[in-house]
Design a protein around this motif. Sequence first.
Motif, PDB file in Angstrom:
ATOM      1  N   VAL A  29       0.734  -1.288  -0.117  1.00  0.00           N
ATOM      2  CA  VAL A  29      -0.063   0.078   0.097  1.00  0.00           C
ATOM      3  C   VAL A  29       0.810   1.081   0.100  1.00  0.00           C
ATOM      4  CG1 VAL A  29      -1.501   1.416   1.290  1.00  0.00           C
ATOM      5  CG2 VAL A  29      -2.091  -1.083   0.857  1.00  0.00           C
ATOM      6  N   LEU A  30       1.931   1.404   0.934  1.00  0.00           N
ATOM      7  CA  LEU A  30       2.721   2.344   0.981  1.00  0.00           C
ATOM      8  C   LEU A  30       3.620   2.670  -0.122  1.00  0.00           C
ATOM      9  CD1 LEU A  30       3.598   2.910   4.733  1.00  0.00           C
ATOM     10  CD2 LEU A  30       1.913   4.126   3.250  1.00  0.00           C
ATOM     11  N   ALA A  31       4.220   1.604  -0.777  1.00  0.00           N
ATOM     12  CA  ALA A  31       5.302   1.542  -1.951  1.00  0.00           C
ATOM     13  C   ALA A  31       4.981   2.312  -3.131  1.00  0.00           C
ATOM     14  CB  ALA A  31       5.785   0.170  -2.151  1.00  0.00           C
ATOM     15  N   PRO A  32       3.810   2.089  -3.652  1.00  0.00           N
ATOM     16  CA  PRO A  32       3.525   2.949  -4.872  1.00  0.00           C
ATOM     17  C   PRO A  32       3.211   4.427  -4.694  1.00  0.00           C
ATOM     18  CG  PRO A  32       1.858   1.149  -4.515  1.00  0.00           C
ATOM     19  CD  PRO A  32       2.738   1.146  -3.371  1.00  0.00           C
ATOM     20  N   LEU A  33       2.936   4.955  -3.278  1.00  0.00           N
ATOM     21  CA  LEU A  33       2.920   6.415  -3.202  1.00  0.00           C
ATOM     22  C   LEU A  33       4.322   7.093  -3.181  1.00  0.00           C
ATOM     23  CD1 LEU A  33       0.572   6.022   0.077  1.00  0.00           C
ATOM     24  CD2 LEU A  33       0.028   6.384  -2.248  1.00  0.00           C
ATOM     25  N   SER A  34       4.618   7.755  -4.209  1.00  0.00           N
ATOM     26  CA  SER A  34       5.829   8.262  -4.444  1.00  0.00           C
ATOM     27  C   SER A  34       5.817   9.582  -4.880  1.00  0.00           C
ATOM     28  CB  SER A  34       6.584   7.549  -5.355  1.00  0.00           C
ATOM     29  OG  SER A  34       5.961   7.408  -6.537  1.00  0.00           O
ATOM     30  N   ILE A  35       6.904  10.506  -4.843  1.00  0.00           N
ATOM     31  CA  ILE A  35       7.228  11.687  -5.282  1.00  0.00           C
ATOM     32  C   ILE A  35       8.252  11.797  -6.256  1.00  0.00           C
ATOM     33  CG2 ILE A  35       7.859  14.032  -4.616  1.00  0.00           C
ATOM     34  CD1 ILE A  35       7.417  13.278  -1.520  1.00  0.00           C
ATOM     35  N   PRO A  36       7.822  12.010  -7.777  1.00  0.00           N
ATOM     36  CA  PRO A  36       8.775  11.824  -8.735  1.00  0.00           C
ATOM     37  C   PRO A  36       9.904  13.053  -8.492  1.00  0.00           C
ATOM     38  CG  PRO A  36       6.576  12.286  -9.391  1.00  0.00           C
ATOM     39  CD  PRO A  36       6.436  12.011  -7.991  1.00  0.00           C
ATOM     40  N   ILE A  37      10.914  12.608  -8.622  1.00  0.00           N
ATOM     41  CA  ILE A  37      11.950  13.763  -8.605  1.00  0.00           C
ATOM     42  C   ILE A  37      13.077  13.580  -9.666  1.00  0.00           C
ATOM     43  CG2 ILE A  37      11.546  14.433  -6.241  1.00  0.00           C
ATOM     44  CD1 ILE A  37      14.155  13.225  -5.696  1.00  0.00           C
ATOM     45  N   GLY A  38      12.763  12.557 -10.459  1.00  0.00           N
ATOM     46  CA  GLY A  38      13.941  12.146 -11.233  1.00  0.00           C
ATOM     47  C   GLY A  38      13.891  10.666 -11.817  1.00  0.00           C
ATOM     48  N   PRO A  39      14.869  10.070 -12.140  1.00  0.00           N
ATOM     49  CA  PRO A  39      14.522   8.931 -12.564  1.00  0.00           C
ATOM     50  C   PRO A  39      14.357   7.796 -11.356  1.00  0.00           C
ATOM     51  CG  PRO A  39      16.969   9.488 -12.711  1.00  0.00           C
ATOM     52  CD  PRO A  39      16.046  10.628 -12.276  1.00  0.00           C
ATOM     53  N   VAL A  40      14.634   8.238 -10.431  1.00  0.00           N
ATOM     54  CA  VAL A  40      14.445   7.336  -9.089  1.00  0.00           C
ATOM     55  C   VAL A  40      13.504   8.387  -8.123  1.00  0.00           C
ATOM     56  CG1 VAL A  40      15.231   5.981  -7.201  1.00  0.00           C
ATOM     57  CG2 VAL A  40      16.505   6.360  -9.105  1.00  0.00           C
ATOM     58  N   PRO A  41      12.120   7.861  -8.215  1.00  0.00           N
ATOM     59  CA  PRO A  41      11.144   8.630  -7.120  1.00  0.00           C
ATOM     60  C   PRO A  41      11.562   8.522  -5.391  1.00  0.00           C
ATOM     61  CG  PRO A  41      10.058   6.878  -7.985  1.00  0.00           C
ATOM     62  CD  PRO A  41      11.282   6.586  -8.378  1.00  0.00           C
ATOM     63  N   ILE A  42      11.012   9.402  -4.726  1.00  0.00           N
ATOM     64  CA  ILE A  42      11.079   9.168  -3.349  1.00  0.00           C
ATOM     65  C   ILE A  42       9.707   8.342  -3.073  1.00  0.00           C
ATOM     66  CG2 ILE A  42      10.769  10.135  -1.098  1.00  0.00           C
ATOM     67  CD1 ILE A  42      12.226  12.614  -2.286  1.00  0.00           C
ATOM     68  N   SER A  43       9.975   7.306  -2.479  1.00  0.00           N
ATOM     69  CA  SER A  43       8.858   6.232  -2.130  1.00  0.00           C
ATOM     70  C   SER A  43       8.921   5.947  -0.694  1.00  0.00           C
ATOM     71  CB  SER A  43       9.047   4.864  -2.825  1.00  0.00           C
ATOM     72  OG  SER A  43       9.835   4.132  -2.277  1.00  0.00           O
ATOM     73  N   PHE A  44       7.653   5.436  -0.250  1.00  0.00           N
ATOM     74  CA  PHE A  44       7.733   5.026   1.069  1.00  0.00           C
ATOM     75  C   PHE A  44       8.020   3.651   1.420  1.00  0.00           C
ATOM     76  CE2 PHE A  44       5.352   8.970   0.364  1.00  0.00           C
ATOM     77  CZ  PHE A  44       5.662   9.793   1.281  1.00  0.00           C
ATOM     78  N   THR A  45       8.576   2.872   0.726  1.00  0.00           N
ATOM     79  CA  THR A  45       8.676   1.619   0.542  1.00  0.00           C
ATOM     80  C   THR A  45       9.672   1.126   1.772  1.00  0.00           C
ATOM     81  OG1 THR A  45       8.561   1.408  -1.866  1.00  0.00           O
ATOM     82  CG2 THR A  45       9.547  -0.618  -0.506  1.00  0.00           C
ATOM     83  N   ASN A  46      10.924   1.988   1.829  1.00  0.00           N
ATOM     84  CA  ASN A  46      11.531   1.786   3.051  1.00  0.00           C
ATOM     85  C   ASN A  46      11.000   1.913   4.332  1.00  0.00           C
ATOM     86  OD1 ASN A  46      11.818   4.661   2.098  1.00  0.00           O
ATOM     87  ND2 ASN A  46      14.252   4.579   2.175  1.00  0.00           N
ATOM     88  N   LEU A  47      10.143   3.221   4.414  1.00  0.00           N
ATOM     89  CA  LEU A  47       9.624   3.267   5.615  1.00  0.00           C
ATOM     90  C   LEU A  47       8.822   2.101   6.229  1.00  0.00           C
ATOM     91  CD1 LEU A  47       8.638   5.378   8.079  1.00  0.00           C
ATOM     92  CD2 LEU A  47       6.887   6.147   6.504  1.00  0.00           C
ATOM     93  N   ALA A  48       7.961   1.642   5.228  1.00  0.00           N
ATOM     94  CA  ALA A  48       7.136   0.508   5.597  1.00  0.00           C
ATOM     95  C   ALA A  48       7.999  -0.762   6.061  1.00  0.00           C
ATOM     96  CB  ALA A  48       6.432   0.070   4.200  1.00  0.00           C
ATOM     97  N   ILE A  49       9.162  -0.836   5.412  1.00  0.00           N
ATOM     98  CA  ILE A  49      10.029  -2.049   5.486  1.00  0.00           C
ATOM     99  C   ILE A  49      10.574  -1.774   6.971  1.00  0.00           C
ATOM    100  CG2 ILE A  49      12.133  -3.232   4.883  1.00  0.00           C
ATOM    101  CD1 ILE A  49      11.538  -2.674   2.088  1.00  0.00           C
ATOM    102  N   PHE A  50      11.365  -0.452   7.268  1.00  0.00           N
ATOM    103  CA  PHE A  50      11.613  -0.233   8.555  1.00  0.00           C
ATOM    104  C   PHE A  50      10.494  -0.424   9.640  1.00  0.00           C
ATOM    105  CE2 PHE A  50      14.493   3.234   6.601  1.00  0.00           C
ATOM    106  CZ  PHE A  50      15.287   2.712   6.370  1.00  0.00           C
ATOM    107  N   LEU A  51       9.180   0.115   9.578  1.00  0.00           N
ATOM    108  CA  LEU A  51       8.263  -0.270  10.480  1.00  0.00           C
ATOM    109  C   LEU A  51       8.283  -1.759  10.758  1.00  0.00           C
ATOM    110  CD1 LEU A  51       5.596   2.578   9.493  1.00  0.00           C
ATOM    111  CD2 LEU A  51       7.110   2.386  11.723  1.00  0.00           C
ATOM    112  N   SER A  52       8.238  -2.705   9.716  1.00  0.00           N
ATOM    113  CA  SER A  52       8.092  -4.031   9.504  1.00  0.00           C
ATOM    114  C   SER A  52       8.910  -4.629  10.428  1.00  0.00           C
ATOM    115  CB  SER A  52       7.844  -4.552   8.345  1.00  0.00           C
ATOM    116  OG  SER A  52       9.275  -4.786   7.647  1.00  0.00           O
ATOM    117  N   LEU A  53      10.225  -4.173  10.419  1.00  0.00           N
ATOM    118  CA  LEU A  53      11.426  -4.637  11.244  1.00  0.00           C
ATOM    119  C   LEU A  53      11.091  -4.489  12.731  1.00  0.00           C
ATOM    120  CD1 LEU A  53      14.369  -3.112   9.156  1.00  0.00           C
ATOM    121  CD2 LEU A  53      13.559  -5.447   9.150  1.00  0.00           C
ATOM    122  N   TYR A  54      10.388  -3.520  13.217  1.00  0.00           N
ATOM    123  CA  TYR A  54      10.152  -3.300  14.526  1.00  0.00           C
ATOM    124  C   TYR A  54       8.872  -4.111  15.072  1.00  0.00           C
ATOM    125  CZ  TYR A  54      13.072   0.866  15.252  1.00  0.00           C
ATOM    126  OH  TYR A  54      14.428   1.699  15.279  1.00  0.00           O
TER     127      TYR A  54
END
Length: 188
Positions: A29-54
């Motif tokens: 759900v979070l990963a597709p949400l992104s801010i396009p700033i160039g060839p690599v967008p800012i995504s929320f994937t790593n935030l979701a993964i970080f939360l899952s680690l906890y």
Amino acid sequence: MEYPNTPTLQKNNLYTLSRTAVMTAVICVLAPLSIPIGPVPISFTNLAIFLSLYLIGWKMSTISCITYILIGMVGIPVFSGFTGGIGKLLGPTGGYIIGFIFMAILSGLIIDKFRNPAIQFLGLLAGTAVCYALGTAWFCLEASSTLNSALALCVFPFIPADLLKIIIAMILGPKLQERLVQSGLLTN
């Protein structure tokens, strides 16, 4: 010879599977949400993964991450910008997506082993650096880019947002974990 209590074992396995599936869904759900700033967008994937680690630990988080990638690989639009398919993984940004697996392993091992917030911060930072390294190397190969150009396009613009996501995860992760333990939905 004693046999394990089968209903309890089945309940624990089902519970672990359910938590892993929920965190996979959160990533999807979070990963597709992104801010396009160039060839690599800012995504929320790593935030979701970080939360899952906890919330579910490094092993189940890694499985969630791999499951997320497999879901995207078959064409479901769960990657940044609501994209999916094998072409996304083989394209210039595919190394960052694969890098999430190694980020989950490294950061998760450190979070699981150490309770000191400074060490956890360094662990999340190290996992992010590994993701950057894999993704940048892949980007250089796929886009025929120089290292300096790839760093300028794919790493430096993301550092502030990724630091913010690390801080958010370090604040929310333990609080969510504590609440779930208090409610009996998570064991410590």
